[in-house]
Design an enzyme around this catalytic site. Structure first.
Site, PDB file in Angstrom:
ATOM      1  N   SER A 189       0.787  -1.234   0.000  1.00  7.52           N
ATOM      2  CA  SER A 189       0.000   0.000   0.000  1.00  7.52           C
ATOM      3  C   SER A 189       0.817   1.280   0.000  1.00  7.52           C
ATOM      4  O   SER A 189       0.234   2.371  -0.111  1.00  7.52           O
ATOM      5  CB  SER A 189      -0.953  -0.001   1.186  1.00  7.52           C
ATOM      6  OG  SER A 189      -2.008  -0.911   0.944  1.00  7.52           O
ATOM      7  N   TYR A 240     -10.481   2.438   5.914  1.00  4.67           N
ATOM      8  CA  TYR A 240      -9.484   2.072   4.909  1.00  4.67           C
ATOM      9  C   TYR A 240     -10.077   1.118   3.878  1.00  4.67           C
ATOM     10  O   TYR A 240     -10.658   0.088   4.227  1.00  4.67           O
ATOM     11  CB  TYR A 240      -8.301   1.403   5.596  1.00  4.67           C
ATOM     12  CG  TYR A 240      -7.062   1.292   4.757  1.00  4.67           C
ATOM     13  CD1 TYR A 240      -6.178   2.354   4.646  1.00  4.67           C
ATOM     14  CD2 TYR A 240      -6.765   0.116   4.084  1.00  4.67           C
ATOM     15  CE1 TYR A 240      -5.019   2.251   3.893  1.00  4.67           C
ATOM     16  CE2 TYR A 240      -5.608   0.005   3.326  1.00  4.67           C
ATOM     17  CZ  TYR A 240      -4.738   1.079   3.235  1.00  4.67           C
ATOM     18  OH  TYR A 240      -3.590   0.961   2.476  1.00  4.67           O
ATOM     19  N   SER A 241      -9.947   1.445   2.602  1.00  2.31           N
ATOM     20  CA  SER A 241     -10.505   0.609   1.536  1.00  2.31           C
ATOM     21  C   SER A 241      -9.663   0.746   0.275  1.00  2.31           C
ATOM     22  O   SER A 241      -9.498   1.844  -0.264  1.00  2.31           O
ATOM     23  CB  SER A 241     -11.949   1.024   1.227  1.00  2.31           C
ATOM     24  OG  SER A 241     -12.445   0.326   0.103  1.00  2.31           O
ATOM     25  N   GLY A 250       2.913  -0.592   3.967  1.00  7.26           N
ATOM     26  CA  GLY A 250       2.187  -1.505   3.099  1.00  7.26           C
ATOM     27  C   GLY A 250       2.380  -2.962   3.459  1.00  7.26           C
ATOM     28  O   GLY A 250       3.461  -3.365   3.905  1.00  7.26           O
TER      29      GLY A 250
END
Length: 360
Positions: free
Chosen positions: A77, A173-174, A315
């Site tokens: 991420s 968070y998506s 991430g």
């Protein structure tokens, strides 16, 4: 979710580390010894620009080979920060407006149970306040490992589920948010997202170890530690180094190094990638959880035990976890472990490693 070698420690500093491991090396050793991480890597830059790289553990459990210093890893991420930079560059160019709705750029595409692209703004996508459900929760690890996904397939998965919240009501968070941000970039520029990230970010600041894998590319190009994954969480470690990263796309597909991530976030905070107005928008944050984490537009801030905050992202992708960031006075650190921690102690030890690197 290509370059010159990373700067190794001087022979003198390496000798000192051998005789008396410093706080960062001790933290990495703990991650391997106590938390079962196959390997841990770090790159740390102090206020004066001196860089040290660290390793612990083994690069390959099957062969016992050394961890490549400065090895490439999947950065998950952290990719969101790169995607957000491209969106914000387009905002600065007058091609996207943060408070336009998604339908302005992707008319009719985002519709579902409590979901309407006419009520969700670009800002809410980048800030994770859209209320959109996360497609990533509905892809199992083995499917993620072997299957190629088109971005629209990932959106279809998300839209099978009802909204998590009304737009703008809460932070959640998506990965779906950044999927849509990537689709908006492609619609506005007429070019693939991978090309825009490469042209606008990677090449601009000289990230020669960083790249967006091409469709079907399951490998990691340069020397790298193997990545391992437990699924279920109490199961055995399995080698997940080679995966199809397409499920990450705009939210998590990039490959990079700890050193390149330091270079990226340092350049970003120094204003080398965004005009001042857009960087200020990126750094405008909302609370995200209970640990002091705050989320801006593809950028997080976290408090440091020695005072102040650091800016970055972090991430996870099966095989690797990366954590780190930079401070406003020029310190930078990034830590990678070659398996996603599955218990709170290990999660905390990764955070501790970052804190030690930035507070040392």
């Amino acid at each position: 979710m290509t370059l010159a070698a990373l700067t190794p420690p001087s022979s003198a500093s390496a000798a000192v580390a051998t005789a008396r491991p410093d706080a960062v090396q001790q933290a990495l050793n703990t991650l391997v010894r106590d938390d079962g991480m196959p390997a841990a890597l770090a790159s740390v830059k102090d206020r004066d620009g001196r860089t040290r790289t660290y390793t612990a553990g083994v690069g390959d459990l099957a062969t016992g080979s050394k961890v490549p210093r400065g090895g490439q890893v999947r950065i998950g991420s952290n990719t969101k920060s790169f995607t957000a930079v491209v969106v914000l560059q387009l905002v600065g160019e007058g091609k996207i407006a943060l408070d336009d709705d998604v339908d302005t750029y992707l008319p009719g595409l985002v519709r579902g149970k409590g979901i309407d692209g006419r009520r969700i703004t670009v800002r809410q996508l980048l800030q994770h306040t859209s209320g959109l459900p996360d497609y990533g929760m509905h892809i199992d690890d083995d499917e993620l490992r072997h299957r190629y996904f088109e971005p629209r397939e990932l959106l279809d998965i998300a839209l099978r589920y009802k909204a998590d919240a009304a737009p703008g009501k809460t932070w959640g968070y998506s990965n779906t948010n950044y999927l849509l941000a990537g689709l908006i970039v492609q619609k506005v520029t007429g070019r693939p997202l991978a090309e825009e990230i490469d042209r606008r970010v990677i090449k601009r600041v000289g990230l020669r170890h960083t790249y967006f894998p091409a469709p079907g590319d399951r490998t990691i190009r340069e020397p790298h530690p193997q990545g391992y994954h437990r699924s279920p969480a109490d199961g055995p470690l399995r080698d997940f180094t080679e995966i199809d990263p397409s499920a990450g796309w705009a939210a998590g597909q990039l490959i990079s190094t700890d050193s390149d991530l330091n270079r990226f976030f340092t350049a970003l905070l120094a204003g080398r990638l965004l005009p001042a107005a857009q960087l200020a928008e990126m750094r405008t944050t909302v609370p995200a959880g209970t640990s002091g984490l705050r989320y801006g537009l593809g950028l997080t801030s976290r408090p440091l035990p020695c005072g102040g905050v650091y800016w970055g992202h972090g991430g996870d992708i099966p095989g690797y976890e990366t954590r780190g960031g930079v401070t406003d006075d020029g310190r930078a650190a990034n830590i990678t472990v070659t398996s996603i921690p599955t218990d709170e102690a290990a999660v905390q030890h990764v955070k501790d490693a970052v804190d030690r690197a930035l507070c040392g």
